[in-house]
Design an enzyme around this catalytic site. Structure first.
Site, mmCIF file in Angstrom:
data_model
loop_
_atom_site.group_PDB
_atom_site.id
_atom_site.type_symbol
_atom_site.label_atom_id
_atom_site.label_comp_id
_atom_site.label_asym_id
_atom_site.label_seq_id
_atom_site.Cartn_x
_atom_site.Cartn_y
_atom_site.Cartn_z
ATOM 1 N N TYR A 79 1.871 11.900 15.084
ATOM 2 C CA TYR A 79 2.459 10.650 13.992
ATOM 3 C C TYR A 79 2.966 9.529 14.956
ATOM 4 C CZ TYR A 79 5.794 8.478 10.845
ATOM 5 O OH TYR A 79 6.519 7.412 10.176
ATOM 6 N N THR A 137 0.851 -1.192 0.101
ATOM 7 C CA THR A 137 0.007 -0.006 -0.005
ATOM 8 C C THR A 137 0.864 1.191 0.099
ATOM 9 O OG1 THR A 137 0.120 0.273 2.189
ATOM 10 C CG2 THR A 137 -1.733 -1.286 1.255
ATOM 11 N N GLY A 138 0.226 2.494 -0.443
ATOM 12 C CA GLY A 138 1.093 3.512 -0.754
ATOM 13 C C GLY A 138 2.499 3.188 -1.273
#
Length: 264
Positions: free
Chosen positions: A154, A13-14
Site C-alpha cells: 500500500y 472516484t470511489g
C-alpha cells in the site's frame, strides 16, 4: 473564506463511502454538481440517496464503472463527459506480512491505487487544459512517506501516486490546471475500523480499540486520534477552488501531524 463552486462539475472516484463520500458532500455543499462513482449501480444509488438527505442538495450524478478497467473508464466518461474537478480517491488497503505479499497482490495494489488515477487524468486533463481551468486532486496517504511495515505494498502505491501527481502537474504547467496530492493521515472510516481490529483485540470497545491502535501502531500522530473524513474533505474542497490557484504539484498534508517532517 467563501468557496463557491457553482457552475463546476466534479467527479470523485470511489465515493460511495468513507473519505470519498465526505469529499462529494463537501463539494456539493459548496455548489458543485458532483458525480458519485462506484462499481455497482446499487451502491452508487444508495450513496446518492444518503448524500441528498445529508446535504439537502439534489445535483448528484451517478457515474458507475470499475476504474481498474478501460471499459469501466469509458462507462464513467460517457456518464460524465467533462469535469472541472477530478478527485482520484479510489483505493484499497490492508495488512499483510511483507514476505507473504504475492506478485498478484503487488500488481493489484498498483492497478487500483495508481493506474486507475492515471487513466482518469488521461481522460479529463486535455479538456481541462483547453478550457484553461481544472483541478485534479489525488488522495494519497501518510503511508506514502512513512511506509508501514504491515502494508508496504500500500505504501509503495501511494508513493507512486505522489510521483504521478508531480509529473502531471508539470504536464499542465501554465494552463490554469492544478494537480495536487492530498496526504491523508489515519482516518476514521468503516474500512479503517476493520483494519484497526485486525491489529488490536477485537473484544475492545471502539474508543479503546482506537486509542490502542494509535498508541501502538501510529504513535507519531500529534492528534492522538483518527481523523474524521469531513476534515479531509475540508482541504479537498479548498484545493478544488479558485482560491487555490497557486497550489500545484504539491503534496498537501492533512495527516494530524503524523509525518515527522517539516516537508512536504
Amino acid at each position: 473564506m467563501i468557496i463557491d463552486l457553482s457552475g463546476r462539475t466534479a467527479l470523485v472516484t470511489g465515493s460511495t463511502q468513507g473519505i470519498g463520500r465526505a469529499i462529494a458532500a463537501g463539494l456539493a455543499g459548496s455548489g458543485a454538481r458532483v458525480a458519485v462513482n462506484g462499481r455497482r449501480q446499487e451502491s452508487v444509488d444508495t450513496a446518492i440517496a444518503r448524500l441528498r438527505e445529508e446535504t439537502g442538495v439534489d445535483t448528484f450524478i451517478a457515474a458507475v464503472g470499475d476504474l481498474t478497467t478501460e471499459d469501466g473508464v469509458r462507462e464513467v466518461t460517457r456518464a460524465v463527459p467533462d469535469v472541472d474537478i477530478l478527485v482520484n480517491n479510489l483505493g484499497i488497503f490492508g495488512a499483510a506480512d511483507a514476505l507473504d505479499i504475492s506478485d498478484e497482490e503487488w500488481r493489484r495494489y498498483f492497478e487500483v491505487n495508481v493506474l486507475a488515477a492515471v487513466r482518469m487524468i488521461r481522460a479529463y486533463l486535455p479538456a481541462m487544459k483547453d478550457r484553461s481551468f481544472g483541478r485534479i486532486l489525488n488522495i494519497a496517504s501518510d503511508s506514502a512517506v512513512v511506509i508501514p511495515a504491515e502494508m508496504i505494498h500500500y505504501g509503495m502505491s501511494k508513493t507512486a501516486l505522489l510521483a504521478v501527481t508531480r509529473g502531471f502537474a508539470k504536464d499542465a504547467a501554465g494552463t490554469g490546471v492544478t494537480v495536487n496530492s492530498l496526504i491523508a493521515g489515519p482516518t476514521h472510516t468503516g474500512g479503517v475500523e476493520d483494519f484497526v481490529y485486525e491489529l488490536v483485540d477485537r473484544d475492545l470497545p471502539w474508543d479503546e480499540a482506537q486509542r490502542t491502535f494509535m498508541a501502538e501502531h501510529r504513535p507519531q500522530s500529534l492528534l492522538r486520534r483518527l481523523i474524521e473524513p469531513e476534515e479531509i474533505a475540508n482541504m479537498a474542497v479548498y484545493l478544488s477552488s479558485a482560491q487555490a490557484s497557486a497550489t500545484t504539484g504539491g503534496a498537501v498534508r492533512v495527516d494530524g501531524g503524523y509525518v515527522d517532517s517539516i516537508l512536504p
